[in-house]
Design an enzyme around this catalytic site. Structure first.
Site, PDB file in Angstrom:
ATOM      1  CG  ASN A 268      -0.959   0.705  17.921  1.00 34.04           C
ATOM      2  OD1 ASN A 268      -0.964   1.858  18.344  1.00 34.04           O
ATOM      3  ND2 ASN A 268       0.161   0.092  17.555  1.00 34.04           N
TER       4      ASN A 268
ATOM      5  CE1 TYR B   8      -4.054  -5.059  17.063  1.00 36.75           C
ATOM      6  CE2 TYR B   8      -5.827  -3.688  16.244  1.00 36.75           C
ATOM      7  CZ  TYR B   8      -4.679  -3.830  16.999  1.00 36.75           C
ATOM      8  OH  TYR B   8      -4.165  -2.753  17.678  1.00 36.75           O
TER       9      TYR B   8
ATOM     10  CB  ILE C  19      -0.983  -0.025   1.208  1.00 35.15           C
ATOM     11  CG1 ILE C  19      -2.164   0.911   0.961  1.00 35.15           C
ATOM     12  CG2 ILE C  19      -0.267   0.296   2.516  1.00 35.15           C
ATOM     13  CD1 ILE C  19      -3.324   0.701   1.921  1.00 35.15           C
TER      14      ILE C  19
ATOM     15  N   GLY D 139       3.455  -4.733  11.055  1.00 31.98           N
ATOM     16  CA  GLY D 139       2.578  -4.930   9.903  1.00 31.98           C
ATOM     17  C   GLY D 139       2.526  -3.709   8.995  1.00 31.98           C
ATOM     18  CB  VAL D 140      -0.239  -2.349   6.954  1.00 33.15           C
ATOM     19  CG1 VAL D 140      -1.321  -1.967   7.930  1.00 33.15           C
ATOM     20  CG2 VAL D 140      -0.303  -1.486   5.701  1.00 33.15           C
ATOM     21  CG  ASP D 141       0.985   1.409  12.555  1.00 27.33           C
ATOM     22  OD1 ASP D 141       1.229   2.495  12.015  1.00 27.33           O
ATOM     23  OD2 ASP D 141       0.656   1.294  13.750  1.00 27.33           O
TER      24      ASP D 141
ATOM     25  CB  SER E  83      -9.093  -6.291  12.022  1.00 32.04           C
ATOM     26  OG  SER E  83      -9.294  -5.142  12.814  1.00 32.04           O
TER      27      SER E  83
HETATM   28  P1  ADP Z   1      -4.039  -5.411  12.155  1.00 31.11           P
HETATM   29  O1  ADP Z   1      -3.337  -5.126  13.448  1.00 31.11           O
HETATM   30  O2  ADP Z   1      -5.191  -4.437  11.884  1.00 31.11           O
HETATM   31  O3  ADP Z   1      -4.437  -6.848  12.015  1.00 31.11           O
HETATM   32  P2  ADP Z   1      -1.729  -5.765  10.357  1.00 31.11           P
HETATM   33  O4  ADP Z   1      -0.823  -4.701   9.854  1.00 31.11           O
HETATM   34  O5  ADP Z   1      -1.151  -6.816  11.234  1.00 31.11           O
HETATM   35  O6  ADP Z   1      -2.964  -4.986  11.043  1.00 31.11           O
HETATM   36  O7  ADP Z   1      -2.418  -6.480   9.119  1.00 31.11           O
HETATM   37  C1  ADP Z   1      -3.471  -5.927   8.375  1.00 31.11           C
HETATM   38  C2  ADP Z   1      -3.349  -6.396   6.934  1.00 31.11           C
HETATM   39  O8  ADP Z   1      -2.374  -5.611   6.264  1.00 31.11           O
HETATM   40  C3  ADP Z   1      -2.904  -7.859   6.780  1.00 31.11           C
HETATM   41  O9  ADP Z   1      -3.711  -8.478   5.780  1.00 31.11           O
HETATM   42  C4  ADP Z   1      -1.454  -7.725   6.308  1.00 31.11           C
HETATM   43  O10 ADP Z   1      -1.075  -8.815   5.471  1.00 31.11           O
HETATM   44  C5  ADP Z   1      -1.532  -6.449   5.489  1.00 31.11           C
HETATM   45  N1  ADP Z   1      -0.277  -5.749   5.224  1.00 31.11           N
HETATM   46  C6  ADP Z   1       0.905  -5.805   5.876  1.00 31.11           C
HETATM   47  N2  ADP Z   1       1.814  -4.998   5.283  1.00 31.11           N
HETATM   48  C7  ADP Z   1       1.176  -4.407   4.229  1.00 31.11           C
HETATM   49  C8  ADP Z   1       1.556  -3.474   3.211  1.00 31.11           C
HETATM   50  N3  ADP Z   1       2.799  -2.976   3.163  1.00 31.11           N
HETATM   51  N4  ADP Z   1       0.642  -3.109   2.282  1.00 31.11           N
HETATM   52  C9  ADP Z   1      -0.623  -3.598   2.334  1.00 31.11           C
HETATM   53  N5  ADP Z   1      -1.052  -4.464   3.257  1.00 31.11           N
HETATM   54  C10 ADP Z   1      -0.158  -4.871   4.193  1.00 31.11           C
END
Ligand code: ADP
Length: 170
Positions: free
Chosen positions: A24, A121, A11, A32-34, A117
């Site tokens: 969070n 999560y 993303i 993760g994505v954060d 999530s």
């Molecule tokens: P949450 O804590 O809301 O579960 P996560 O970041 O652990 O958030 O995961 C949410 C989704 O984002 C998962 O499907 C993960 O595979 C995805 N994700 C992780 N990194 C990226 C990225 N760079 N771009 C898009 N999606 C991502």
């Protein structure tokens, strides 16, 4: 009419007006994505998040995108999955609706969402995708202006779920 597209990938690379962060409640970064969004945006993003003082689950906050191709980051806090009877679906739906509302208020015409999530999560992916699509389509039906939505999937599994749901409507 607004479009909903399914894209596989990172993303942080997308050229849209806004990307959504699955943050969070502290809004001070995480994994993760954060983590990926903070790394790509640079340290100014954390500096912009700090004065926001966190965000309750289901709500959303907006910051600039700094070094990202996206002009804005919309931070929303998804629910932790506790089995499904703790209001998870309502909270997850609220993440999508509140993010779209904030996007509209800021003149955003294109927005990308990760699968909120569905990582640490622990939300069941099929159910999360159904909630996400339902909330987005409901919002778009009554929106004053169209916003193009990209469902950005980091895994082929999530992308396949979204494509099946959309195909079933066609
Ligand atoms: P949450 O804590 O809301 O579960 P996560 O970041 O652990 O958030 O995961 C949410 C989704 O984002 C998962 O499907 C993960 O595979 C995805 N994700 C992780 N990194 C990226 C990225 N760079 N771009 C898009 N999606 C991502």
């Amino acid at each position: 009419m607004a479009r909903i597209d399914v894209v596989e990938g990172d993303i942080t690379r997308l050229r849209v007006d806004a990307i959504v962060n699955a943050a969070n409640r502290s809004l001070l970064g995480g994994g993760g994505v954060d983590g990926a969004i903070h790394r790509a945006a640079g340290p100014q993003l954390l500096a912009a998040c700090r004065p926001l003082g966190g965000c309750p689950t289901g709500e959303a906050r907006i910051t600039p995108g700094f070094r990202l191709p996206a002009r804005h980051v919309i931070h929303t806090v998804g629910p932790v999955w506790h089995g499904g009877d703790q209001g998870e679906d309502a909270l997850l739906g609220a993440c999508y609706r509140n993010s779209m509302q904030l996007a509209a208020e800021n003149g955003v015409e294109s927005i990308a969402f990760p699968a909120i999530s569905c990582g640490v999560y622990g939300y069941p992916p099929q159910r999360a995708c159904e909630v996400a699509l339902g909330a987005l389509q409901d919002w778009l039906r009554t929106a004053a202006q169209p916003i193009n939505v990209v469902l950005c999937c980091f895994s082929a599994e999530i992308a396949a779920i979204y494509r099946r749901l959309l195909d079933a409507q066609a």
